[in-house]
Scaffold this active site. Structure first.
Site, short mmCIF file in Angstrom:
data_model
loop_
_atom_site.label_atom_id
_atom_site.label_comp_id
_atom_site.label_asym_id
_atom_site.label_seq_id
_atom_site.Cartn_x
_atom_site.Cartn_y
_atom_site.Cartn_z
N ASP A 139 14.87 26.59 -7.78
CA ASP A 139 14.76 27.95 -8.55
C ASP A 139 15.70 27.97 -9.64
O ASP A 139 16.80 28.51 -9.44
CB ASP A 139 14.76 29.19 -7.54
CG ASP A 139 14.52 30.33 -8.18
OD1 ASP A 139 14.30 30.40 -9.37
OD2 ASP A 139 14.35 31.39 -7.37
N ASP A 194 5.60 31.22 -8.29
CA ASP A 194 6.37 30.56 -7.06
C ASP A 194 5.37 29.85 -6.08
O ASP A 194 4.29 30.32 -5.93
CB ASP A 194 7.14 31.53 -6.04
CG ASP A 194 8.50 31.71 -6.54
OD1 ASP A 194 8.74 31.65 -7.73
OD2 ASP A 194 9.36 32.12 -5.64
N TYR A 209 9.35 38.02 1.84
CA TYR A 209 10.42 37.54 0.94
C TYR A 209 10.46 38.48 -0.30
O TYR A 209 11.73 38.64 -0.52
CB TYR A 209 9.92 36.19 0.23
CG TYR A 209 10.43 35.80 -0.76
CD1 TYR A 209 11.52 35.08 -0.76
CD2 TYR A 209 9.93 35.66 -2.17
CE1 TYR A 209 12.39 34.66 -1.78
CE2 TYR A 209 10.44 35.00 -2.88
CZ TYR A 209 11.64 34.43 -3.09
OH TYR A 209 12.24 33.85 -4.11
#
Lengths: 129, 129
Positions: free
Chosen positions: A44, A104, A19
């Site tokens: 997000d 995250d 990612y």
């Protein structure tokens, strides 16, 4: 007592690394979207309307392909089917480098696809170098 | 476009700071439980069965009162009604200092009570000094 799918730390870390690479390289939005399940959600930042599904996720990441950036994994925690991680994104713009370090949280399928992602950051965390 | 309650960064940071103080001081489990709503959930670590409700949360934290520890906030991100943060817990035991640095995610009510908490860490993150 576990309540959910278990995936290995290596599987989770591998996907998170891909990612961050995909964000940095950003050769195409579909390259990033390929890391997600068909019905994955991306929130997000957290508090915004979640983006659902691979096409919407590709569209969400499309603006990334328009500038040069680098990413660095700062911290990584894995448990169950989930990971939480802290990373740095530095985006090179004509006005300077824009730096942000989100926290995250992601969940994964057993084959390492991202089934959900939540990014914790706010505009006050953005720095200009 | 927001989908959830907004709380201020100060409110979220204040509760997180009081959580870390309560863990370090650990004068009583009910002192920690007082930071949560009546029907709050704690999933610690993520993948374990969530603990639900103030009494269960007090019981969950009860073992903390049996040893000396210190805590330090390493990183904090706020957005919407949520926060994600990285912190260090050092527990002083007869065998040495046990150190762990979880990444936690919490949601809050508008008055700053914790409505849910998830802690991301695994045994492989535990260090003995």
């Amino acid at each position: 007592m576990t309540q959910s799918t278990q995936i290995s730390r290596d599987t989770a870390l591998s996907t998170v690394s891909r990612y961050l690479e995909a964000i940095a390289e950003a050769t195409s939005p579909s390259q990033i979207a390929a890391l997600y399940t068909d019905d994955a959600t991306v929130e997000d930042p957290v508090g915004s309307e979640p983006v659902r599904g691979k096409d919407a996720i590709a569209a969400f990441f499309a603006p990334l392909t328009q500038s040069q950036r680098d990413t660095e994994l700062l911290n990584f925690r894995h448990c169950g089917d989930s990971a939480a991680f802290h990373f740095r994104v530095r985006t090179h713009t004509p006005d300077g480098v824009v730096e942000i370090e989100p926290l995250d949280v992601m969940t994964f399928t057993t084959d390492g696809l991202i089934s959900s992602a939540k990014a914790y950051w706010s505009p006050e965390d953005v720095r200009m170098d």
